[in-house]
Design a protein around this motif. Sequence first.
Motif, PDB file in Angstrom:
ATOM      1  N   TRP A  14       0.731  -1.127   0.188  1.00 23.83           N
ATOM      2  CA  TRP A  14      -0.080  -0.080   0.072  1.00 23.83           C
ATOM      3  C   TRP A  14       0.753   1.241   0.031  1.00 23.83           C
ATOM      4  CZ3 TRP A  14       0.095   3.837   3.671  1.00 23.83           C
ATOM      5  CH2 TRP A  14      -0.932   4.856   3.582  1.00 23.83           C
ATOM      6  N   ASP A  55      -9.259   4.758   1.756  1.00 25.52           N
ATOM      7  CA  ASP A  55      -8.465   4.852   2.908  1.00 25.52           C
ATOM      8  C   ASP A  55      -9.170   5.609   4.126  1.00 25.52           C
ATOM      9  OD1 ASP A  55      -5.643   3.945   2.886  1.00 25.52           O
ATOM     10  OD2 ASP A  55      -5.682   4.780   0.866  1.00 25.52           O
ATOM     11  N   GLU A  57     -12.105   5.352   5.006  1.00 24.91           N
ATOM     12  CA  GLU A  57     -12.924   4.371   5.564  1.00 24.91           C
ATOM     13  C   GLU A  57     -12.170   3.219   6.203  1.00 24.91           C
ATOM     14  OE1 GLU A  57     -15.981   2.788   3.222  1.00 24.91           O
ATOM     15  OE2 GLU A  57     -16.323   4.590   2.015  1.00 24.91           O
ATOM     16  N   MET A  58     -10.876   2.935   5.864  1.00 26.77           N
ATOM     17  CA  MET A  58      -9.846   2.328   6.437  1.00 26.77           C
ATOM     18  C   MET A  58      -9.600   2.685   7.854  1.00 26.77           C
ATOM     19  SD  MET A  58      -9.317  -0.844   4.517  1.00 26.77           S
ATOM     20  CE  MET A  58      -7.566  -1.171   5.025  1.00 26.77           C
ATOM     21  N   TYR A  59      -9.563   4.118   7.765  1.00 32.11           N
ATOM     22  CA  TYR A  59      -9.158   4.773   8.928  1.00 32.11           C
ATOM     23  C   TYR A  59     -10.138   4.749   9.740  1.00 32.11           C
ATOM     24  CZ  TYR A  59      -7.083   8.292  11.899  1.00 32.11           C
ATOM     25  OH  TYR A  59      -6.725   8.936  12.911  1.00 32.11           O
ATOM     26  N   ARG A 109      -3.184   7.749   7.495  1.00 32.00           N
ATOM     27  CA  ARG A 109      -3.272   6.151   7.572  1.00 32.00           C
ATOM     28  C   ARG A 109      -1.664   5.611   8.008  1.00 32.00           C
ATOM     29  NH1 ARG A 109      -5.033   2.170   7.193  1.00 32.00           N
ATOM     30  NH2 ARG A 109      -4.863   1.322   4.981  1.00 32.00           N
ATOM     31  N   GLU A 116      -0.919  -0.025  14.781  1.00 30.91           N
ATOM     32  CA  GLU A 116      -1.993  -0.914  14.594  1.00 30.91           C
ATOM     33  C   GLU A 116      -1.482  -2.111  15.306  1.00 30.91           C
ATOM     34  OE1 GLU A 116      -4.701  -2.833  14.354  1.00 30.91           O
ATOM     35  OE2 GLU A 116      -5.150  -1.701  12.466  1.00 30.91           O
ATOM     36  N   GLY A 126     -16.423  -4.385   6.215  1.00 36.61           N
ATOM     37  CA  GLY A 126     -16.051  -4.190   4.863  1.00 36.61           C
ATOM     38  C   GLY A 126     -17.157  -3.147   4.063  1.00 36.61           C
ATOM     39  N   SER A 137      -9.014  -7.585   4.474  1.00 32.86           N
ATOM     40  CA  SER A 137      -9.171  -6.058   4.212  1.00 32.86           C
ATOM     41  C   SER A 137      -7.727  -5.444   3.607  1.00 32.86           C
ATOM     42  CB  SER A 137      -9.612  -5.351   5.467  1.00 32.86           C
ATOM     43  OG  SER A 137      -9.783  -4.094   5.458  1.00 32.86           O
ATOM     44  N   MET A 138      -6.853  -5.686   4.440  1.00 32.15           N
ATOM     45  CA  MET A 138      -5.637  -5.095   4.107  1.00 32.15           C
ATOM     46  C   MET A 138      -5.166  -5.648   2.618  1.00 32.15           C
ATOM     47  SD  MET A 138      -3.465  -4.410   7.578  1.00 32.15           S
ATOM     48  CE  MET A 138      -2.143  -3.728   6.567  1.00 32.15           C
ATOM     49  N   HIS A 141      -7.248  -4.083   0.118  1.00 39.53           N
ATOM     50  CA  HIS A 141      -6.887  -2.646  -0.164  1.00 39.53           C
ATOM     51  C   HIS A 141      -5.612  -2.577  -0.814  1.00 39.53           C
ATOM     52  CE1 HIS A 141      -7.430   1.583   0.736  1.00 39.53           C
ATOM     53  NE2 HIS A 141      -6.310   1.509   1.590  1.00 39.53           N
TER      54      HIS A 141
END
Length: 274
Positions: A14, A55, A57-59, A109, A116, A126, A137-138, A141
């Motif tokens: 990423w 990103d 939403e990932m956050y 991020r 993390e 998701g 998920s990662m 992404h």
Amino acid sequence: MSLHPTLQPYADAWTHSIEAISELVLPLVEADWNRRTPCPGWSVRDIVSHVIGLDCEMYGDPRPIHTLPRDLYHVTNDIQRYMEMQVDVRRHHTAPEMTSELEYTVIRRNRQLRNESRQPTAVVRGPLGTELTLEESMRRHAFNVWVHEQDLRAALGRPGNLDSPGAHIARDALLAELPAVVAEKADAPRSSAVVFDVHGPVEFLRTIRVDIQGRGTLETAPALGPAAAFTLDWETFVRLACGRVSAETVSDRVKAEGEPELTAAILRNFAVTK
């Protein structure tokens, strides 16, 4: 570094792709943001908006409250409507607004990834309220951001990074879908094999074997006398599998051998991304 070792390759991929995207778009003039990309209906601005939205939403940011226009011809299902929300809400943002938000999102991020501490098996939210593991998920992404980096490169005439960390994650993600393409969608004969020989920056030879029950499996061993065989370059493989081109438009870059109806069915169903 508290990130679990299993997750580190996805974070690295990423990081590599998002930094490449930032470098690609930072010098663009306003008109370049409107260039068409291989993604149907999406401009350079739209893809960057999509990446920013993913990103965010990932956050953990809430999704925007926004009503989509009714005339978006490329939006035809729920997952596309879901993804379009983050795109359409930014459609009138200027180039400085886009680059500033991208930079800020990357900073946030990166901080999140540094802190993390969850396990790869932790369940996260998701798209459309689905649940999946943090690892999945990662992985998704990293795959998505690399593919969109390639979309931007195609639109801007800046090829590159076809062998980057994200490319190898994309290879594994796309190969995992091939058994369903061959055995289910293309309905290959039972007790048969289909071979894919891909060359270029990422090279591999894989066989899809279809058993007597019609189930497909991915194998590294070559097959003698396969029902079909395909030889193509890595970039074309990605573009076909991600639905960026049709088989007809890249027919000069794909060598297909075997039963014509089977090879046509496989190529017709090659796109696996939603």
